[in-house]
Design an enzyme around this catalytic site. Structure first.
Site, PDB file in Angstrom:
ATOM      1  N   CYS A 200       0.069   5.589   0.667  1.00 48.20           N
ATOM      2  CA  CYS A 200      -0.931   6.563   1.114  1.00 48.20           C
ATOM      3  C   CYS A 200      -0.368   7.947   0.863  1.00 48.20           C
ATOM      4  O   CYS A 200       0.777   8.233   1.218  1.00 48.20           O
ATOM      5  CB  CYS A 200      -1.231   6.373   2.598  1.00 48.20           C
ATOM      6  SG  CYS A 200      -2.451   7.553   3.236  1.00 48.20           S
TER       7      CYS A 200
ATOM      8  N   ARG B  34       0.821  -1.204   0.000  1.00 44.16           N
ATOM      9  CA  ARG B  34       0.000   0.000   0.000  1.00 44.16           C
ATOM     10  C   ARG B  34       0.855   1.254   0.000  1.00 44.16           C
ATOM     11  O   ARG B  34       1.949   1.282   0.552  1.00 44.16           O
ATOM     12  CB  ARG B  34      -0.882   0.013   1.247  1.00 44.16           C
ATOM     13  CG  ARG B  34      -1.869   1.171   1.258  1.00 44.16           C
ATOM     14  CD  ARG B  34      -2.690   1.176   2.499  1.00 44.16           C
ATOM     15  NE  ARG B  34      -1.994   1.915   3.537  1.00 44.16           N
ATOM     16  CZ  ARG B  34      -2.477   2.122   4.751  1.00 44.16           C
ATOM     17  NH1 ARG B  34      -3.634   1.614   5.100  1.00 44.16           N
ATOM     18  NH2 ARG B  34      -1.797   2.815   5.628  1.00 44.16           N
TER      19      ARG B  34
END
Length: 133
Positions: free
Chosen positions: A108, A106
């Site tokens: 962000c 991931r």
């Protein structure tokens, strides 16, 4: 390439913009970015950032399911877009509850603005295994 196909479902939000909800290329599914929009009403849901993150994850799971996958279990990569990094911990709570002990890779990032002035958007990549599903 003939092994590329758009994925569309009524279980995730759609609009008149020129993009697919998802695109399957062989064993890989690329899911477009989603905000916290209810697919039935086409409206941003009420609720706090955790509720909104949950809706975004539901939308992504619906596209993966439509492509023949197993919802969030097949997601291997996610990008999270937040308009305020102060929401980071609460988004992580909702995200972690859905992905559990083996979450996908991931990134962000904080962005200045998102469509419809939502606070969170996610896009995803899923691995679907056998492309003959």
């Amino acid at each position: 390439m003939s092994d590329i196909a758009p994925i569309e479902t009524d279980d995730a939000p759609s609009n008149d913009n020129p993009y697919s909800q998802g695109v399957r290329a062989g064993d890989t599914l690329y899911v477009s970015g989603y905000g916290p929009v209810d697919p039935e009403t086409g409206e941003v849901i009420d609720g706090d950032i955790q509720d909104q993150t949950e809706q975004v994850l539901n939308n992504i799971a619906a596209v993966v399911d439509e492509a023949g996958g197993d919802g969030l279990a097949d997601v291997v990569n996610v990008t999270v877009y937040l308009t305020d990094l102060a929401d980071y911990d609460r988004v992580n709570d909702a995200y972690g509850a859905r992905f559990g002990a083996d979450p996908p890779a991931r990134a962000c990032v904080e962005v200045s603005r998102l469509p419809e002035d939502v606070r969170v958007e996610l896009d995803a990549t899923a691995y679907l295994g056998d492309s003959t599903n």
